[in-house]
Design a protein around this motif. Structure first.
Motif, PDB file in Angstrom:
ATOM      1  N   ARG A   1      75.465  14.926  11.613  1.00 61.90           N
ATOM      2  CA  ARG A   1      75.718  16.023  10.689  1.00 61.90           C
ATOM      3  C   ARG A   1      75.521  15.560   9.247  1.00 61.90           C
ATOM      4  O   ARG A   1      75.937  14.487   8.867  1.00 61.90           O
ATOM      5  CB  ARG A   1      77.138  16.542  10.871  1.00 61.90           C
ATOM      6  CG  ARG A   1      77.403  17.107  12.240  1.00 61.90           C
ATOM      7  CD  ARG A   1      78.794  17.663  12.319  1.00 61.90           C
ATOM      8  NE  ARG A   1      78.942  18.805  11.422  1.00 61.90           N
ATOM      9  CZ  ARG A   1      80.104  19.389  11.194  1.00 61.90           C
ATOM     10  NH1 ARG A   1      81.202  18.919  11.750  1.00 61.90           N
ATOM     11  NH2 ARG A   1      80.180  20.421  10.392  1.00 61.90           N
ATOM     12  N   ALA A   2      74.887  16.413   8.482  1.00 58.79           N
ATOM     13  CA  ALA A   2      74.683  16.092   7.074  1.00 58.79           C
ATOM     14  C   ALA A   2      75.928  16.469   6.287  1.00 58.79           C
ATOM     15  O   ALA A   2      76.911  16.960   6.838  1.00 58.79           O
ATOM     16  CB  ALA A   2      73.460  16.836   6.561  1.00 58.79           C
ATOM     17  N   SER A   3      75.886  16.198   5.002  1.00 55.46           N
ATOM     18  CA  SER A   3      77.020  16.494   4.126  1.00 55.46           C
ATOM     19  C   SER A   3      77.452  17.946   4.303  1.00 55.46           C
ATOM     20  O   SER A   3      76.662  18.868   4.124  1.00 55.46           O
ATOM     21  CB  SER A   3      76.616  16.261   2.673  1.00 55.46           C
ATOM     22  OG  SER A   3      77.539  16.834   1.799  1.00 55.46           O
ATOM     23  N   GLU A   4      78.722  18.140   4.668  1.00 50.82           N
ATOM     24  CA  GLU A   4      79.200  19.491   4.959  1.00 50.82           C
ATOM     25  C   GLU A   4      79.146  20.391   3.735  1.00 50.82           C
ATOM     26  O   GLU A   4      78.829  21.581   3.841  1.00 50.82           O
ATOM     27  CB  GLU A   4      80.625  19.435   5.521  1.00 50.82           C
ATOM     28  CG  GLU A   4      80.699  18.828   6.916  1.00 50.82           C
ATOM     29  CD  GLU A   4      82.084  18.957   7.520  1.00 50.82           C
ATOM     30  OE1 GLU A   4      82.952  19.562   6.858  1.00 50.82           O
ATOM     31  OE2 GLU A   4      82.277  18.465   8.635  1.00 50.82           O
TER      32      GLU A   4
ATOM     33  N   LYS B   1      74.017   5.564   6.457  1.00 51.40           N
ATOM     34  CA  LYS B   1      74.495   6.698   7.240  1.00 51.40           C
ATOM     35  C   LYS B   1      74.616   7.943   6.368  1.00 51.40           C
ATOM     36  O   LYS B   1      74.194   9.038   6.750  1.00 51.40           O
ATOM     37  CB  LYS B   1      75.841   6.363   7.873  1.00 51.40           C
ATOM     38  CG  LYS B   1      76.429   7.485   8.724  1.00 51.40           C
ATOM     39  CD  LYS B   1      77.744   7.039   9.336  1.00 51.40           C
ATOM     40  CE  LYS B   1      78.363   8.161  10.169  1.00 51.40           C
ATOM     41  NZ  LYS B   1      79.650   7.746  10.785  1.00 51.40           N
ATOM     42  N   GLU B   2      75.195   7.785   5.188  1.00 58.56           N
ATOM     43  CA  GLU B   2      75.354   8.919   4.277  1.00 58.56           C
ATOM     44  C   GLU B   2      74.008   9.422   3.779  1.00 58.56           C
ATOM     45  O   GLU B   2      73.789  10.630   3.633  1.00 58.56           O
ATOM     46  CB  GLU B   2      76.231   8.509   3.088  1.00 58.56           C
ATOM     47  CG  GLU B   2      77.681   8.257   3.459  1.00 58.56           C
ATOM     48  CD  GLU B   2      78.461   7.653   2.299  1.00 58.56           C
ATOM     49  OE1 GLU B   2      77.857   6.862   1.543  1.00 58.56           O
ATOM     50  OE2 GLU B   2      79.646   7.967   2.165  1.00 58.56           O
ATOM     51  N   THR B   3      73.075   8.469   3.530  1.00 58.66           N
ATOM     52  CA  THR B   3      71.752   8.856   3.057  1.00 58.66           C
ATOM     53  C   THR B   3      71.024   9.688   4.094  1.00 58.66           C
ATOM     54  O   THR B   3      70.379  10.694   3.775  1.00 58.66           O
ATOM     55  CB  THR B   3      70.923   7.606   2.703  1.00 58.66           C
ATOM     56  OG1 THR B   3      71.571   6.917   1.634  1.00 58.66           O
ATOM     57  CG2 THR B   3      69.515   7.994   2.259  1.00 58.66           C
ATOM     58  N   ARG B   4      71.130   9.289   5.360  1.00 59.56           N
ATOM     59  CA  ARG B   4      70.477  10.046   6.428  1.00 59.56           C
ATOM     60  C   ARG B   4      71.050  11.468   6.502  1.00 59.56           C
ATOM     61  O   ARG B   4      70.321  12.441   6.691  1.00 59.56           O
ATOM     62  CB  ARG B   4      70.644   9.331   7.766  1.00 59.56           C
ATOM     63  CG  ARG B   4      69.778   8.089   7.899  1.00 59.56           C
ATOM     64  CD  ARG B   4      70.202   7.256   9.105  1.00 59.56           C
ATOM     65  NE  ARG B   4      69.901   7.910  10.367  1.00 59.56           N
ATOM     66  CZ  ARG B   4      68.738   7.806  11.008  1.00 59.56           C
ATOM     67  NH1 ARG B   4      67.757   7.095  10.478  1.00 59.56           N
ATOM     68  NH2 ARG B   4      68.554   8.397  12.160  1.00 59.56           N
ATOM     69  N   ALA B   5      72.358  11.561   6.349  1.00 56.79           N
ATOM     70  CA  ALA B   5      72.987  12.879   6.394  1.00 56.79           C
ATOM     71  C   ALA B   5      72.503  13.758   5.244  1.00 56.79           C
ATOM     72  O   ALA B   5      72.178  14.934   5.429  1.00 56.79           O
ATOM     73  CB  ALA B   5      74.509  12.739   6.337  1.00 56.79           C
ATOM     74  N   LEU B   6      72.430  13.176   4.055  1.00 57.59           N
ATOM     75  CA  LEU B   6      71.968  13.935   2.900  1.00 57.59           C
ATOM     76  C   LEU B   6      70.480  14.261   3.002  1.00 57.59           C
ATOM     77  O   LEU B   6      70.030  15.287   2.488  1.00 57.59           O
ATOM     78  CB  LEU B   6      72.264  13.174   1.612  1.00 57.59           C
ATOM     79  CG  LEU B   6      73.747  13.126   1.205  1.00 57.59           C
ATOM     80  CD1 LEU B   6      73.962  12.163   0.047  1.00 57.59           C
ATOM     81  CD2 LEU B   6      74.240  14.516   0.832  1.00 57.59           C
TER      82      LEU B   6
ATOM     83  N   SER C   1      59.258  15.036   5.409  1.00 57.47           N
ATOM     84  CA  SER C   1      59.593  13.635   5.170  1.00 57.47           C
ATOM     85  C   SER C   1      61.095  13.400   5.209  1.00 57.47           C
ATOM     86  O   SER C   1      61.583  12.464   5.850  1.00 57.47           O
ATOM     87  CB  SER C   1      59.029  13.211   3.809  1.00 57.47           C
ATOM     88  OG  SER C   1      59.377  11.871   3.523  1.00 57.47           O
ATOM     89  N   ALA C   2      61.858  14.258   4.527  1.00 50.03           N
ATOM     90  CA  ALA C   2      63.313  14.108   4.510  1.00 50.03           C
ATOM     91  C   ALA C   2      63.899  14.297   5.903  1.00 50.03           C
ATOM     92  O   ALA C   2      64.817  13.572   6.312  1.00 50.03           O
ATOM     93  CB  ALA C   2      63.927  15.109   3.533  1.00 50.03           C
ATOM     94  N   SER C   3      63.365  15.264   6.654  1.00 56.13           N
ATOM     95  CA  SER C   3      63.869  15.527   8.005  1.00 56.13           C
ATOM     96  C   SER C   3      63.583  14.356   8.937  1.00 56.13           C
ATOM     97  O   SER C   3      64.403  14.012   9.795  1.00 56.13           O
ATOM     98  CB  SER C   3      63.236  16.807   8.557  1.00 56.13           C
ATOM     99  OG  SER C   3      63.480  17.902   7.706  1.00 56.13           O
ATOM    100  N   LYS C   4      62.413  13.752   8.773  1.00 54.39           N
ATOM    101  CA  LYS C   4      62.083  12.566   9.571  1.00 54.39           C
ATOM    102  C   LYS C   4      63.071  11.446   9.274  1.00 54.39           C
ATOM    103  O   LYS C   4      63.590  10.789  10.175  1.00 54.39           O
ATOM    104  CB  LYS C   4      60.650  12.118   9.281  1.00 54.39           C
ATOM    105  CG  LYS C   4      60.248  10.814   9.976  1.00 54.39           C
ATOM    106  CD  LYS C   4      58.796  10.490   9.739  1.00 54.39           C
ATOM    107  CE  LYS C   4      58.525  10.022   8.334  1.00 54.39           C
ATOM    108  NZ  LYS C   4      59.120   8.690   8.057  1.00 54.39           N
ATOM    109  N   ASP C   5      63.343  11.214   7.979  1.00 49.21           N
ATOM    110  CA  ASP C   5      64.283  10.157   7.598  1.00 49.21           C
ATOM    111  C   ASP C   5      65.703  10.441   8.096  1.00 49.21           C
ATOM    112  O   ASP C   5      66.477   9.520   8.334  1.00 49.21           O
ATOM    113  CB  ASP C   5      64.297   9.997   6.076  1.00 49.21           C
ATOM    114  CG  ASP C   5      63.000   9.388   5.548  1.00 49.21           C
ATOM    115  OD1 ASP C   5      62.272   8.786   6.353  1.00 49.21           O
ATOM    116  OD2 ASP C   5      62.729   9.526   4.344  1.00 49.21           O
ATOM    117  N   ALA C   6      66.020  11.724   8.258  1.00 48.56           N
ATOM    118  CA  ALA C   6      67.338  12.089   8.768  1.00 48.56           C
ATOM    119  C   ALA C   6      67.408  11.965  10.287  1.00 48.56           C
ATOM    120  O   ALA C   6      68.497  12.016  10.860  1.00 48.56           O
ATOM    121  CB  ALA C   6      67.679  13.522   8.360  1.00 48.56           C
TER     122      ALA C   6
END
Length: 418
Positions: free
Chosen positions: A121-124, A167-172, A205-210
């Motif tokens: 889950r990304a940042s709520e 972990k936080e970066t992937r969520a964001l 790109s961001a979605s791949k990194d997540a």
């Protein structure tokens, strides 16, 4: 967001809001410009119309009116069919790096690594705001009114990415992939295809990194739309094949792979392949077999409810007029497309019915449906409906000798530059 931006985000014109409140349009204008204060007796009704409490209304009243930069206006558009070679090259570049990045990352080793974090889950806070923005975007008749809010949200999200754990970066990154898709939708609806392609590339790109396969596949699918609406059907079909591969690695309870199939049907129709088109539509209709919520109302909104009108549009592309008209009329009878409901969807169905009239050389049908589609395009400021009408205009041919159709042709031409 000021009072005017809030009004526009909810789909009201000044006249429409004035009617709800029982005041003159100029009164609404004076409130929004800060020239006069809202009468105490109307504050509660005004707040309710804008879906606010009184404290939130007061906060908006104290905000100065927002002026969009020049780049948000019509002068920034690279219009449909403009033939701008530089922009076409840039869009092709974005498509290539997006697809190449997807294919590279689909190696077995990286796919396993992505799968581990595929459902984090990304940042709520950001996701909650993103979800709200998607809702406002869907409700707004003038989609461009959402642009300043999305821009501010992206700015905040970018700043928040610094100094975070992996972990936080992937969520964001997941939240960023979501928001860049919305930014792309806004650009696409304003006929700014290069900006849309850039946003979808960043989203992918961001979605791949997540490690978010469904989010990633949706970004690629939206990217393919750029090619579809510019008539580059083969390129779009190739991009969609990659999107389908990624979607198969995602959550099988979601409708992602069915949405990819629905867009593939449009690309195959453009290529004149009826068999492949109907096969893709049949796969898209299997979304009805899913149990539970198949979409999230944001970056994934496909639930199959539009497949009737989509199938009709594909039959128009393929020249199957009897099938097209029957399917489109049935779609127009749906409650979701009733008068006063979705301006964008209804406008496109009407334009497609007008296209059937063009192919049949029936001026009465062309005039009736085109006139209504034009009205909806003006009221919604939808570039999506305008693009369909522009395509229709190019098909008029000898029918343009009819005075009524010649007048409609001029109105559509004017609509394309407003």
């Amino acid at each position: 967001m000021g009072l005017a931006e809030r009004r526009k985000a909810l789909g009201y014109s000044q006249e429409g809001l004035a009617h709800v409140l029982g005041v003159d349009r100029t009164t609404v204008g004076r409130w929004e410009s800060g020239k006069t204060e809202i009468q105490p007796s109307l504050r509660q009704k005004y707040a309710a119309a804008l879906q606010l409490d009184l404290a939130e209304l007061d906060a908006l009243v104290t905000r100065p009116p927002v002026t969009l930069p020049e780049s948000a206006g019509s002068s920034s558009r690279d219009s449909y069919g403009s033939g701008d070679i530089d922009d076409m090259i840039r869009r092709e570049f974005f498509r290539i790096i997006t697809v190449a990045g997807a294919l590279t990352a689909l190696s077995a080793e990286e796919s396993e690594a992505l799968a581990e974090g595929g459902h984090r889950r990304a940042s709520e806070d950001f996701l909650r705001m993103n979800g709200h923005l998607w809702q406002v975007y869907q409700l707004a008749r003038a989609k461009g009114s959402v642009r300043p809010i999305v821009r501010d949200q992206l700015t905040g999200l970018t700043k928040d990415l610094g100094g975070r754990s992996d972990k936080e970066t992937r969520a964001l990154c997941g939240a960023a992939g979501d928001l860049f898709q919305l930014a792309g939708e806004l650009a696409f609806d304003s006929n700014r295809y290069t900006d849309a392609a850039a946003s979808y590339t960043l989203a992918a790109s961001a979605s791949k990194d997540a490690g978010a396969f469904d989010l990633w596949a949706c970004a690629l699918t939206r990217h393919a739309y750029v090619g579809v609406y510019e008539g580059r059907y083969r390129e779009a079909a190739d991009t969609l094949l990659v999107a389908g591969r990624i979607a198969r690695r995602g959550d099988s309870s979601l409708s992602t792979r069915h949405w990819v199939a629905a867009v593939q049907a449009e690309a195959y129709a453009g290529l004149g392949d009826l068999t492949a088109c109907e096969r893709a539509l049949d796969k898209a209709e299997q979304v009805g077999d899913l149990t539970g919520p198949a979409q999230n109302g944001g970056w994934l909104r496909f639930d199959g409810s539009r497949l009737g009108e989509e199938r009709g549009a594909r039959y128009v592309q393929l020249g199957r007029l009897d099938l097209a008209e029957r399917t489109l009329r049935n779609a127009l009878a749906q409650e979701a497309l009733a008068e006063g409901q979705s301006f964008r969807r209804r406008g496109v169905v009407l334009a497609n019915l007008a296209a059937v009239g063009v192919k049949r050389k029936d001026p009465e049908q062309v005039v009736a449906y085109t006139r209504e589609a034009l009205r909806l395009a003006r009221e919604s400021s939808s570039g999506y409906v305008a693009r369909r009408l522009q395509a229709l205009r190019s098909e008029f041919g000898p029918l343009a000798r009819d005075r009524r159709i010649a007048e409609l042709d001029a109105e559509i031409k004017a609509l394309s530059v407003t």
